[in-house]
Write an enzyme that holds these catalytic residues in place. Sequence first.
Site, mmCIF file in Angstrom:
data_model
loop_
_atom_site.group_PDB
_atom_site.id
_atom_site.type_symbol
_atom_site.label_atom_id
_atom_site.label_comp_id
_atom_site.label_asym_id
_atom_site.label_seq_id
_atom_site.Cartn_x
_atom_site.Cartn_y
_atom_site.Cartn_z
ATOM 1 N N LYS A 24 -10.289 -0.026 10.165
ATOM 2 C CA LYS A 24 -10.482 -1.314 9.505
ATOM 3 C C LYS A 24 -10.858 -2.407 10.504
ATOM 4 O O LYS A 24 -11.291 -3.494 10.112
ATOM 5 C CB LYS A 24 -9.227 -1.712 8.732
ATOM 6 C CG LYS A 24 -8.855 -0.736 7.612
ATOM 7 C CD LYS A 24 -7.670 -1.240 6.815
ATOM 8 C CE LYS A 24 -7.081 -0.158 5.923
ATOM 9 N NZ LYS A 24 -7.995 0.328 4.897
ATOM 10 N N CYS A 59 -4.652 2.584 -3.782
ATOM 11 C CA CYS A 59 -3.396 3.027 -3.164
ATOM 12 C C CYS A 59 -2.308 1.973 -3.341
ATOM 13 O O CYS A 59 -1.533 1.684 -2.414
ATOM 14 C CB CYS A 59 -3.588 3.342 -1.681
ATOM 15 S SG CYS A 59 -4.694 4.729 -1.370
ATOM 16 N N GLN A 111 -4.669 -4.942 6.924
ATOM 17 C CA GLN A 111 -5.699 -5.865 6.451
ATOM 18 C C GLN A 111 -5.731 -7.150 7.268
ATOM 19 O O GLN A 111 -6.796 -7.647 7.621
ATOM 20 C CB GLN A 111 -5.464 -6.197 4.974
ATOM 21 C CG GLN A 111 -5.567 -5.010 4.026
ATOM 22 C CD GLN A 111 -6.976 -4.449 3.942
ATOM 23 O OE1 GLN A 111 -7.973 -5.122 4.222
ATOM 24 N NE2 GLN A 111 -7.076 -3.193 3.548
ATOM 25 N N ASP A 162 3.069 -4.279 7.741
ATOM 26 C CA ASP A 162 1.810 -3.550 7.626
ATOM 27 C C ASP A 162 0.682 -4.548 7.867
ATOM 28 O O ASP A 162 0.376 -5.372 7.019
ATOM 29 C CB ASP A 162 1.707 -2.928 6.226
ATOM 30 C CG ASP A 162 0.372 -2.228 5.979
ATOM 31 O OD1 ASP A 162 -0.519 -2.280 6.858
ATOM 32 O OD2 ASP A 162 0.196 -1.650 4.888
ATOM 33 N N HIS A 211 0.858 -1.180 0.000
ATOM 34 C CA HIS A 211 0.000 0.000 0.000
ATOM 35 C C HIS A 211 0.898 1.234 0.000
ATOM 36 O O HIS A 211 2.030 1.204 0.483
ATOM 37 C CB HIS A 211 -0.871 -0.031 1.260
ATOM 38 C CG HIS A 211 -1.933 1.009 1.333
ATOM 39 N ND1 HIS A 211 -1.667 2.325 1.678
ATOM 40 C CD2 HIS A 211 -3.274 0.942 1.132
ATOM 41 C CE1 HIS A 211 -2.795 3.009 1.685
ATOM 42 N NE2 HIS A 211 -3.790 2.200 1.357
#
Length: 407
Positions: free
Chosen positions: A226, A365, A203, A200, A123
């Site tokens: 999220k 993104c 998600q 990261d 991302h």
Amino acid sequence: MSFDVQKIRADFPILSREVNGKPLIYLDSGASAQKPQVVIDAITRGYAEEYANVHRGLHFLSNLATDKYEAVRGTVAKFLNAPSEDDIIFNSGTTEGINMVAYSWAMPRLKAGDEIVLSIMEHHANIVPWHFLRERQGVVIKWVDVDADGDLDPQKVIDAIGPKTKLVAVTHMSNVLGTVVDVKAITTGAHEKGVPVLIDGSQAAVHMPVDVADIGCDFYAITGHKLYGPSGSGAIYVAPDRMKEMQPFMGGGDMIREVSRDAVTYNDPPMMFEAGTPGIVQTIGMGVAIEYMMSIGMDNIAAYESELCRYTRERLDGLNWLNVQGKSVTKGAIFSFTLDGAAHAHDISTVLDKKGVAVRAGTHCAMPLMEHMGVGATCRASFAMYNTKADVDALIDALELCHDLFA
């Protein structure tokens, strides 16, 4: 507890509304998840009955807000299985968390020619901060591609590490392909070469259990909106050894102990990295959202979404005019696709919206990944624990309408 999707859906008031005269089918949770009533109530109560600034007062409301705010640190530590709540730094989300690592840890340590290894799936939040270092300090970004199925081979990431590599930064789960990355294998291999790893987790953390102690990573970033929590909330796990190497990059508020004309004494970590008045109610709301998820059980959520993902793949595979990006066997419930012909992703999304189906359209993104895949834009249907097979069927019906219109 057993997983009852209808009971869970009843906890999310927005799912009962209509859009364009149709029941809302919300398939954009990868961008931002909807909020359960317990989170909405916590936010309302925080502003209506309990609001005060934290850490700065001795009165009842300040103490109450401080206690609730600081309790979230322990909640996040439990959620990620971090060794200590002192390993958790609050922020506004993953973007701020990764930028903090770039400014506080990487910028003082990296020089021209030093390398950062990224996957092509990242991302922009895990790309642009490293471009800052490339532009300003001459740092080199090394890219590792995914294969034709959208899988990222951990060994290729490890092999990309050279004597000048100072950091590996990879996603745990692609926000475009849904690919789940073996971050433990990457971390183990990188550490054998003496290189720290940033993950990261934006998600992944909402879809599966995360254990930073088992992964062994140095940094793990999550974002509240999220995780069924408020926007403007987030946190990053930082391993103690890395925390000791970091310098504060924002000044003011509770990140200091004393300030004089000639000197400043910083607070202890993690507060050293939390300048200014924080997102008090947002952070408390994130804590409630995480507690809500843990009450359902991350294993239960993962098992339910795995079955939903399997069903979605079967239904989409039946559309021979639909091009689904990413076929990884590890794929989570995120599906990016294009249609044969000239239909743009924005056109497809607009037609789906008329049927009450909310999907994302664009580059998500992730422009380097789009270039790698050879597409200008895709539609993305991203599922959450409140989605059902009926939602999948509604998506298929809407896509068939798109095909009829644009074929």
